[in-house]
Design an enzyme around this catalytic site. Sequence first.
Site, PDB file in Angstrom:
ATOM      1  N   HIS A  31      14.973  -9.450 -26.625  1.00  0.00           N
ATOM      2  CA  HIS A  31      16.178 -10.178 -26.201  1.00  0.00           C
ATOM      3  C   HIS A  31      15.828 -10.996 -24.966  1.00  0.00           C
ATOM      4  O   HIS A  31      15.171 -10.509 -24.046  1.00  0.00           O
ATOM      5  CB  HIS A  31      17.281  -9.169 -25.881  1.00  0.00           C
ATOM      6  CG  HIS A  31      18.482  -9.786 -25.256  1.00  0.00           C
ATOM      7  ND1 HIS A  31      19.087 -10.917 -25.771  1.00  0.00           N
ATOM      8  CD2 HIS A  31      19.199  -9.444 -24.138  1.00  0.00           C
ATOM      9  CE1 HIS A  31      20.113 -11.237 -25.004  1.00  0.00           C
ATOM     10  NE2 HIS A  31      20.202 -10.365 -24.008  1.00  0.00           N
TER      11      HIS A  31
ATOM     12  N   CYS B 299      24.710  -8.048 -26.712  1.00  0.00           N
ATOM     13  CA  CYS B 299      23.338  -8.581 -26.766  1.00  0.00           C
ATOM     14  C   CYS B 299      22.420  -7.743 -27.643  1.00  0.00           C
ATOM     15  O   CYS B 299      21.348  -8.212 -28.039  1.00  0.00           O
ATOM     16  CB  CYS B 299      22.755  -8.703 -25.364  1.00  0.00           C
ATOM     17  SG  CYS B 299      23.692  -9.823 -24.329  1.00  0.00           S
TER      18      CYS B 299
ATOM     19  N   ASN C  52      20.361 -17.012 -22.038  1.00  0.00           N
ATOM     20  CA  ASN C  52      20.686 -15.774 -22.750  1.00  0.00           C
ATOM     21  C   ASN C  52      21.739 -16.097 -23.810  1.00  0.00           C
ATOM     22  O   ASN C  52      22.888 -16.408 -23.476  1.00  0.00           O
ATOM     23  CB  ASN C  52      21.208 -14.754 -21.737  1.00  0.00           C
ATOM     24  CG  ASN C  52      21.560 -13.420 -22.357  1.00  0.00           C
ATOM     25  OD1 ASN C  52      21.670 -13.291 -23.581  1.00  0.00           O
ATOM     26  ND2 ASN C  52      21.733 -12.416 -21.520  1.00  0.00           N
TER      27      ASN C  52
HETATM   28  O1  UT7 Z   1      22.016  -9.830 -21.919  1.00  0.00           O
HETATM   29  C1  UT7 Z   1      22.482  -8.640 -21.406  1.00  0.00           C
HETATM   30  C2  UT7 Z   1      21.561  -8.119 -20.428  1.00  0.00           C
HETATM   31  N1  UT7 Z   1      21.654  -8.877 -19.194  1.00  0.00           N
HETATM   32  C3  UT7 Z   1      20.641  -8.823 -18.393  1.00  0.00           C
HETATM   33  O2  UT7 Z   1      19.651  -8.226 -18.738  1.00  0.00           O
HETATM   34  C4  UT7 Z   1      20.757  -9.431 -17.025  1.00  0.00           C
HETATM   35  C5  UT7 Z   1      20.086  -8.529 -16.044  1.00  0.00           C
HETATM   36  N2  UT7 Z   1      20.165  -8.981 -14.656  1.00  0.00           N
HETATM   37  C6  UT7 Z   1      19.495 -10.063 -14.198  1.00  0.00           C
HETATM   38  O3  UT7 Z   1      18.869 -10.773 -14.952  1.00  0.00           O
HETATM   39  C7  UT7 Z   1      19.517 -10.320 -12.703  1.00  0.00           C
HETATM   40  O4  UT7 Z   1      20.033  -9.181 -12.047  1.00  0.00           O
HETATM   41  C8  UT7 Z   1      20.313 -11.581 -12.314  1.00  0.00           C
HETATM   42  C9  UT7 Z   1      19.567 -12.821 -12.735  1.00  0.00           C
HETATM   43  C10 UT7 Z   1      21.692 -11.556 -12.954  1.00  0.00           C
HETATM   44  C11 UT7 Z   1      20.490 -11.632 -10.796  1.00  0.00           C
HETATM   45  O5  UT7 Z   1      19.222 -11.579 -10.150  1.00  0.00           O
HETATM   46  P1  UT7 Z   1      18.967 -10.598  -8.908  1.00  0.00           P
HETATM   47  O6  UT7 Z   1      17.619 -10.862  -8.438  1.00  0.00           O
HETATM   48  O7  UT7 Z   1      19.320  -9.231  -9.378  1.00  0.00           O
HETATM   49  O8  UT7 Z   1      19.991 -11.163  -7.846  1.00  0.00           O
HETATM   50  P2  UT7 Z   1      21.248 -10.468  -7.173  1.00  0.00           P
HETATM   51  O9  UT7 Z   1      22.379 -10.364  -8.150  1.00  0.00           O
HETATM   52  O10 UT7 Z   1      20.832  -9.221  -6.459  1.00  0.00           O
HETATM   53  O11 UT7 Z   1      21.589 -11.538  -6.089  1.00  0.00           O
HETATM   54  C12 UT7 Z   1      20.688 -11.840  -5.022  1.00  0.00           C
HETATM   55  C13 UT7 Z   1      21.294 -12.958  -4.225  1.00  0.00           C
HETATM   56  C14 UT7 Z   1      22.741 -12.689  -3.820  1.00  0.00           C
HETATM   57  O12 UT7 Z   1      22.960 -13.264  -2.548  1.00  0.00           O
HETATM   58  P3  UT7 Z   1      22.989 -12.328  -1.246  1.00  0.00           P
HETATM   59  O13 UT7 Z   1      24.078 -11.315  -1.481  1.00  0.00           O
HETATM   60  O14 UT7 Z   1      21.607 -11.711  -1.188  1.00  0.00           O
HETATM   61  O15 UT7 Z   1      23.279 -13.282  -0.146  1.00  0.00           O
HETATM   62  C15 UT7 Z   1      23.524 -13.475  -4.830  1.00  0.00           C
HETATM   63  O16 UT7 Z   1      24.797 -13.862  -4.358  1.00  0.00           O
HETATM   64  O17 UT7 Z   1      21.302 -14.161  -5.021  1.00  0.00           O
HETATM   65  C16 UT7 Z   1      22.634 -14.685  -5.030  1.00  0.00           C
HETATM   66  N3  UT7 Z   1      22.860 -15.381  -6.290  1.00  0.00           N
HETATM   67  C17 UT7 Z   1      22.614 -16.679  -6.451  1.00  0.00           C
HETATM   68  N4  UT7 Z   1      22.139 -17.626  -5.611  1.00  0.00           N
HETATM   69  C18 UT7 Z   1      21.997 -18.862  -6.091  1.00  0.00           C
HETATM   70  C19 UT7 Z   1      23.340 -14.868  -7.448  1.00  0.00           C
HETATM   71  N5  UT7 Z   1      23.419 -15.839  -8.370  1.00  0.00           N
HETATM   72  C20 UT7 Z   1      22.975 -16.974  -7.777  1.00  0.00           C
HETATM   73  C21 UT7 Z   1      22.817 -18.301  -8.216  1.00  0.00           C
HETATM   74  N6  UT7 Z   1      22.323 -19.213  -7.354  1.00  0.00           N
HETATM   75  N7  UT7 Z   1      23.127 -18.694  -9.482  1.00  0.00           N
END
Ligand code: UT7
Length: 323
Positions: free
Chosen positions: A250, A114, A280
């Site tokens: 980005h 990225c 993304n």
């Molecule tokens: O391009 C390279 C750079 N990449 C980035 O910069 C990405 C950086 N990271 C992010 O943008 C975020 O961390 C994400 C969007 C990937 C995830 O968001 P988050 O607020 O950090 O969520 P999380 O991974 O901590 O997940 C929170 C909850 C989890 O459920 P539990 O364990 O709390 O029950 C996940 O399983 O949200 C759940 N979850 C979803 N729920 C519904 C994760 N993905 C989804 C989904 N739909 N698609």
Amino acid sequence: MTLRAVVRGIGHYLPERVVENAEFEKTLDTNDAWISSRTGIERRHFAAEGETTSDLGVNACEAALSDAGLVADDVDALIVATSTPDLTFPSAATMIQGKLGMTRGFAFDVQAVCAGFAYAMTTANSLISSGQAQRVLVVGSETFSRLMDWTDRGTCVLFGDGAGAVLLEARNAAGTPDDRGILAAEIHSDGRYKDILYVDGGVSTHTTGHLRMQGKEVFRHAVEKLAGTARTTLAKAGLEPADVDWIVPHQANLRILTATADRLNVPMEKVVVTVQDHGNTSAASIPLALSVAKADGRLKEGDVVVTGAIGGGLAWGSVVFRV
Ligand code: UT7
């Protein structure tokens, strides 16, 4: 006198197929509300079967050349930032060179995931400022849909396909922060963090693999490193965050963009946001956003732009230029 790499043309291309968040509800335990509130993403484009990274890239290059009023043989070098080339070799860049009918110069790929566009712009700036090339097409082109694990809701809803291109041209300048062109650029990497964002396959493991990400960890690094690199690059350019007309970061997550702008004390009105429509698109996201902002009249000659990106590696970097 200083040789500056000045932006002469910008263009982009998005595949026809648009996939709304709601489509993922049919196959995954997810919903539009979660995706849009946690990421800002509403839709993304996916390449058609058989449509490749070089196909997207050549269209973006043609748009940038047309914007610049130039043809392919006016270009000395073509650099493509991509992690999703059509073939293992030759490079996507030489494939695009061939498709453009460009019969001179040289072409190569840069792979910094990225952060690839920051790496490619930094390389192009070096070629121009050292007198090795007069005109360089810098392209970000990706088909990340090919790397998705469609059962992993934590990653497959985040990415999209697309391409953007910027035509840089050497111009003599005074060597001050008032010059047009690239004023400062920097790139970094830290391989200790390879396990938080990677693809679990590759040529020497006989598979293509799927993208794997520890989202929260990447998020934390992204905010800290994007704000940090923007500050140092602006300082190298002799500018401050208050001098910035547009931040074009980005596009990974709207919350990262907001937090980065906050840390730089720049209002969100000065941040170009396209993540809602593109998702993304990895190395393509910055040139796509630049192209959208130029086409809708936001980017004007004389504006100060800071771009910044971070991705797998970790690799990150930023570029400050005056339009
Ligand atoms: O391009 C390279 C750079 N990449 C980035 O910069 C990405 C950086 N990271 C992010 O943008 C975020 O961390 C994400 C969007 C990937 C995830 O968001 P988050 O607020 O950090 O969520 P999380 O991974 O901590 O997940 C929170 C909850 C989890 O459920 P539990 O364990 O709390 O029950 C996940 O399983 O949200 C759940 N979850 C979803 N729920 C519904 C994760 N993905 C989804 C989904 N739909 N698609």
